[in-house]
Design a protein around this motif. Structure first.
Motif, PDB file in Angstrom:
ATOM      1  N   HIS A 162      67.694-115.695  -7.054  1.00 53.50           N
ATOM      2  CA  HIS A 162      66.711-114.880  -7.775  1.00 53.50           C
ATOM      3  C   HIS A 162      66.252-113.666  -6.963  1.00 53.50           C
ATOM      4  O   HIS A 162      66.055-112.575  -7.512  1.00 53.50           O
ATOM      5  CB  HIS A 162      65.491-115.737  -8.133  1.00 53.50           C
ATOM      6  CG  HIS A 162      64.405-114.994  -8.834  1.00 53.50           C
ATOM      7  ND1 HIS A 162      64.433-114.715 -10.184  1.00 53.50           N
ATOM      8  CD2 HIS A 162      63.234-114.458  -8.371  1.00 53.50           C
ATOM      9  CE1 HIS A 162      63.350-114.048 -10.527  1.00 53.50           C
ATOM     10  NE2 HIS A 162      62.603-113.882  -9.445  1.00 53.50           N
ATOM     11  N   THR A 163      66.070-113.848  -5.658  1.00 51.02           N
ATOM     12  CA  THR A 163      65.548-112.771  -4.815  1.00 51.02           C
ATOM     13  C   THR A 163      66.641-111.973  -4.119  1.00 51.02           C
ATOM     14  O   THR A 163      66.340-110.989  -3.441  1.00 51.02           O
ATOM     15  CB  THR A 163      64.609-113.341  -3.737  1.00 51.02           C
ATOM     16  OG1 THR A 163      65.338-114.277  -2.916  1.00 51.02           O
ATOM     17  CG2 THR A 163      63.403-114.035  -4.376  1.00 51.02           C
ATOM     18  N   ASP A 215      63.096-105.804   2.659  1.00 53.50           N
ATOM     19  CA  ASP A 215      63.105-105.866   1.192  1.00 53.50           C
ATOM     20  C   ASP A 215      61.726-105.483   0.663  1.00 53.50           C
ATOM     21  O   ASP A 215      60.806-106.292   0.661  1.00 53.50           O
ATOM     22  CB  ASP A 215      63.485-107.277   0.725  1.00 53.50           C
ATOM     23  CG  ASP A 215      63.684-107.371  -0.784  1.00 53.50           C
ATOM     24  OD1 ASP A 215      63.329-106.406  -1.494  1.00 53.50           O
ATOM     25  OD2 ASP A 215      64.174-108.415  -1.255  1.00 53.50           O
ATOM     26  N   ASN A 217      60.834-105.088  -2.266  1.00 57.99           N
ATOM     27  CA  ASN A 217      60.550-105.681  -3.569  1.00 57.99           C
ATOM     28  C   ASN A 217      60.438-107.202  -3.533  1.00 57.99           C
ATOM     29  O   ASN A 217      60.361-107.840  -4.585  1.00 57.99           O
ATOM     30  CB  ASN A 217      61.640-105.276  -4.576  1.00 57.99           C
ATOM     31  CG  ASN A 217      61.719-103.780  -4.759  1.00 57.99           C
ATOM     32  OD1 ASN A 217      60.696-103.124  -4.945  1.00 57.99           O
ATOM     33  ND2 ASN A 217      62.932-103.232  -4.703  1.00 57.99           N
ATOM     34  N   SER A 220      57.379-108.804  -5.414  1.00 53.77           N
ATOM     35  CA  SER A 220      57.461-108.728  -6.877  1.00 53.77           C
ATOM     36  C   SER A 220      58.517-109.692  -7.408  1.00 53.77           C
ATOM     37  O   SER A 220      58.357-110.262  -8.497  1.00 53.77           O
ATOM     38  CB  SER A 220      57.760-107.300  -7.327  1.00 53.77           C
ATOM     39  OG  SER A 220      59.006-106.852  -6.815  1.00 53.77           O
ATOM     40  N   LYS A 221      59.581-109.911  -6.652  1.00 53.24           N
ATOM     41  CA  LYS A 221      60.593-110.886  -7.071  1.00 53.24           C
ATOM     42  C   LYS A 221      60.049-112.308  -6.975  1.00 53.24           C
ATOM     43  O   LYS A 221      60.353-113.158  -7.813  1.00 53.24           O
ATOM     44  CB  LYS A 221      61.865-110.724  -6.232  1.00 53.24           C
ATOM     45  CG  LYS A 221      62.655-109.471  -6.573  1.00 53.24           C
ATOM     46  CD  LYS A 221      63.963-109.377  -5.811  1.00 53.24           C
ATOM     47  CE  LYS A 221      63.789-108.946  -4.397  1.00 53.24           C
ATOM     48  NZ  LYS A 221      65.083-108.646  -3.718  1.00 53.24           N
ATOM     49  N   PHE A 225      59.442-115.672  -9.923  1.00 55.19           N
ATOM     50  CA  PHE A 225      60.335-116.812  -9.698  1.00 55.19           C
ATOM     51  C   PHE A 225      59.754-118.052 -10.364  1.00 55.19           C
ATOM     52  O   PHE A 225      58.560-118.337 -10.260  1.00 55.19           O
ATOM     53  CB  PHE A 225      60.512-117.074  -8.204  1.00 55.19           C
ATOM     54  CG  PHE A 225      61.330-118.300  -7.897  1.00 55.19           C
ATOM     55  CD1 PHE A 225      62.698-118.302  -8.097  1.00 55.19           C
ATOM     56  CD2 PHE A 225      60.723-119.461  -7.428  1.00 55.19           C
ATOM     57  CE1 PHE A 225      63.460-119.434  -7.830  1.00 55.19           C
ATOM     58  CE2 PHE A 225      61.467-120.598  -7.148  1.00 55.19           C
ATOM     59  CZ  PHE A 225      62.846-120.579  -7.356  1.00 55.19           C
TER      60      PHE A 225
END
Length: 291
Positions: A162-163, A215, A217, A220-221, A225
């Motif tokens: 996901h990330t 990273d 972002n 926000s990731k 989740f």
């Protein structure tokens, strides 16, 4: 197997090296706090205090609350400190410090952390409480151990995908809380979810001052989740380490956090001390009523 002096270091009085404790100094039920000044914010509620010591950031007091013997201990900040604290606590109950041999009959401690944290969601507001159903380790400390025997690889794999997690930072690990302690502490006052544990406060938690991070972002990731209705509720620096080492060593662990900041809304509690005091009272009463 005799454990060598270089591996388990004892002080001249026979206490474990960092914590400055002997087996008789600790209770079966232990409360962790990060800040050494928070120890007495808990023990001021005690009926009696039988023992007190401090070495470096590790302050310990043992006494009784409503007839229940409890130990309160400050761990300092971060997974590295948790590595010291839990290994030395385990040595106190599961290693004969005179013969330096592991005991045949092992003891399981109950460990409850009372901490502060920042929420990642607007619907988990400041001054609310979070119970960590899982600890998600974003640092590498637990990977020094054979953690796969207690970790949840399904959640790990889902999080990595996901990330788009960069494995150069190490593979995240996920360990659940003690279900027995969860049943004692839970109520409708508690939000539940996955607590992410970072190895630092700034870059590892997505804060940018003068240094760019790997990273931009990631937070926000993490916000969106979701794994089988479990979302990442908050971000801090101890929970996953406590869960991983406790599970490996056979102890029960649960982490509770007073939410004093909300990263999603950019807000901070107007009275963070009140929120922590309320969580302390809540936890003490729950533990005093347990077996």
């Amino acid at each position: 197997m005799v454990i060598q002096q270089s591996e388990l270091i004892l002080n001249p009085d026979g206490s474990v090296y960092h914590l400055n404790l002997k087996p008789e100094h600790i209770a079966h039920d232990i409360i962790f706090v990060g800040d050494q000044d928070r120890v007495e914010k808990i023990t001021k509620h005690f009926d009696t205090i039988e023992f007190s010591t401090q070495k470096r950031e590790f302050k310990t007091q043992t006494g009784t609350y409503k007839g229940k013997r409890l130990t309160v201990m400050s761990t300092g900040i971060g997974p590295d400190n948790i590595d010291i604290v839990i290994n030395e606590l385990d040595a106190l109950v599961n290693i004969d410090l005179e013969t330096r041999k592991p005991k045949e009959e092992l003891t399981s401690l109950n460990i409850v952390r009372i901490g502060t944290s920042g929420s990642l969601h607007t619907d988990i507001p400041v001054d609310s409480f979070v119970l960590s159903k899982f600890g998600l380790s974003l640092d590498n400390m637990l990977r020094s151990y054979l953690i796969s025997e207690v970790s949840n690889t399904e959640i790990e794999n889902a999080f990595i995908q996901h990330t788009n997690w960069d494995l150069q930072k190490g593979r995240p690990s996920v360990v659940s809380c003690s279900s027995a302690l969860e049943k004692i502490i839970e109520s409708d006052k508690m939000h539940k979810g996955i607590t992410a544990t970072a190895g630092g406060f700034y870059g590892p938690q997505g804060r940018i001052l003068r240094l760019n991070i790997q990273d931009n972002n990631l937070n926000s990731k993490m916000d969106n989740f979701l794994f089988e209705n479990n979302r990442i509720t908050n971000l801090e620096m101890e929970t996953a380490a406590i869960y991983g080492l406790s599970a490996l060593l056979g102890h029960n662990a649960l982490s509770l956090n007073a939410i004093i900041a909300n990263r999603a809304s950019g807000t901070f509690s107007q009275d963070p001390y009140k929120a922590v005091d309320e969580l302390i009272s809540y936890t003490l009463n729950k533990l005093s009523n347990s077996i």
